[in-house]
Write a protein that holds these residues in place. Structure first.
Motif, PDB file in Angstrom:
ATOM      1  N   THR A 262      -8.572  -4.971  24.527  1.00 15.34           N
ATOM      2  CA  THR A 262      -9.457  -6.036  24.995  1.00 15.34           C
ATOM      3  C   THR A 262      -8.843  -6.726  26.212  1.00 15.34           C
ATOM      4  O   THR A 262      -7.648  -6.575  26.499  1.00 15.34           O
ATOM      5  CB  THR A 262      -9.682  -7.088  23.898  1.00 15.34           C
ATOM      6  N   VAL A 263      -9.663  -7.485  26.886  1.00 17.62           N
ATOM      7  CA  VAL A 263      -9.201  -8.276  28.026  1.00 17.62           C
ATOM      8  C   VAL A 263      -8.082  -9.209  27.590  1.00 17.62           C
ATOM      9  O   VAL A 263      -7.081  -9.375  28.289  1.00 17.62           O
ATOM     10  CB  VAL A 263     -10.380  -9.071  28.644  1.00 17.62           C
TER      11      VAL A 263
ATOM     12  N   ASP B 222     -10.766  -9.819  33.297  1.00 19.51           N
ATOM     13  CA  ASP B 222     -12.101  -9.413  32.874  1.00 19.51           C
ATOM     14  C   ASP B 222     -12.901  -8.864  34.056  1.00 19.51           C
ATOM     15  O   ASP B 222     -13.505  -7.796  33.962  1.00 19.51           O
ATOM     16  CB  ASP B 222     -12.851 -10.591  32.238  1.00 19.51           C
ATOM     17  N   SER B 223     -12.882  -9.555  35.188  1.00 20.58           N
ATOM     18  CA  SER B 223     -13.663  -9.081  36.336  1.00 20.58           C
ATOM     19  C   SER B 223     -13.121  -7.761  36.875  1.00 20.58           C
ATOM     20  O   SER B 223     -13.867  -6.941  37.391  1.00 20.58           O
ATOM     21  CB  SER B 223     -13.717 -10.139  37.440  1.00 20.58           C
TER      22      SER B 223
ATOM     23  N   ARG C 118     -14.041  -5.014  33.783  1.00 19.21           N
ATOM     24  CA  ARG C 118     -15.377  -5.015  33.179  1.00 19.21           C
ATOM     25  C   ARG C 118     -16.134  -3.719  33.452  1.00 19.21           C
ATOM     26  O   ARG C 118     -16.777  -3.157  32.569  1.00 19.21           O
ATOM     27  CB  ARG C 118     -16.176  -6.225  33.686  1.00 19.21           C
ATOM     28  N   SER C 119     -16.072  -3.201  34.681  1.00 18.06           N
ATOM     29  CA  SER C 119     -16.846  -2.000  35.016  1.00 18.06           C
ATOM     30  C   SER C 119     -16.296  -0.744  34.335  1.00 18.06           C
ATOM     31  O   SER C 119     -16.953   0.288  34.323  1.00 18.06           O
ATOM     32  CB  SER C 119     -16.897  -1.803  36.530  1.00 18.06           C
TER      33      SER C 119
ATOM     34  N   GLU D 137     -16.093  -3.567  23.098  1.00 20.86           N
ATOM     35  CA  GLU D 137     -15.474  -4.863  23.363  1.00 20.86           C
ATOM     36  C   GLU D 137     -14.260  -4.751  24.268  1.00 20.86           C
ATOM     37  O   GLU D 137     -13.690  -5.753  24.676  1.00 20.86           O
ATOM     38  CB  GLU D 137     -15.081  -5.531  22.049  1.00 20.86           C
TER      39      GLU D 137
END
Length: 181
Positions: A46-47, A67-68, A71-72, A79
């Motif tokens: 996870t992030v 996260d940014s 994310r992709s 998750e």
């Protein structure tokens, strides 16, 4: 700049995982890193887990930035990153970072930042004890035995002073890049 999906992200720190000389060793090492990040053993990173690991290294990664960036690479419905997602992310960041180092030979700031992660006391050298601390923070078993850590130091210590200076570190990184190309 890194192009990830639709986003452009400026890397302020180099990738913390450099390529090893052998693709099979690199794959094994990458799997071990994935497993180390996967604190709860659910085969997904996870992030938050990535942010925790970066913070343990003193890289102070904000969850929103991580996260940014990833994310992709997270598949819809998941998750976090699966191992395959993690490999794709690693390849993308590695290609971008190492391509930048090779193109911009005069700019060593990214390598200096990476060196500072290991040079905890800021004396301009990486000692066996400093390397052991960083390996321990990463949860890598290589750091458990000081003899193993000292062998790592000796393998790149070209002037045989028992520690790694920035020039030796830079040569090691560039050698790893060139041999993998």
């Amino acid at each position: 700049m890194v192009h990830m999906g639709q986003e452009e992200i400026t890397l302020t720190s180099p990738s913390r995982s450099f390529r090893l000389r052998s693709p099979s060793l690199n794959s094994l090492r990458l799997r071990r890193i994935f497993d180390m990040f996967d604190k709860n053993g659910d085969c997904m990173i996870t992030v938050e887990e990535i942010s925790q690991a970066l913070n343990l290294l003193g890289l102070e990664a904000e969850v929103a930035e991580v996260d940014s960036m990833i994310r992709s690479y997270i598949r819809p419905g998941n998750e976090g990153l699966t191992y395959d997602d993690f490999m794709a992310l690693h390849e993308s960041i590695g290609d971008t970072f190492f391509g930048f180092v090779e193109e911009e030979k005069g700019d060593e700031s990214d390598l200096r930042e990476a060196f500072k992660v290991f040079d905890e006391d800021g004396d301009g050298y990486i000692s066996a004890s400093e390397l052991q601390v960083v390996l321990g923070k990463l949860g890598l078993v290589e750091g458990n035995v000081i003899d193993n850590v000292q062998k790592m130091i000796v393998s790149v210590d070209t002037n045989h002073d028992g520690r790694v200076d920035f020039t030796e570190f830079k040569d090691m990184m560039r050698t790893a890049i060139v041999r993998n190309s």
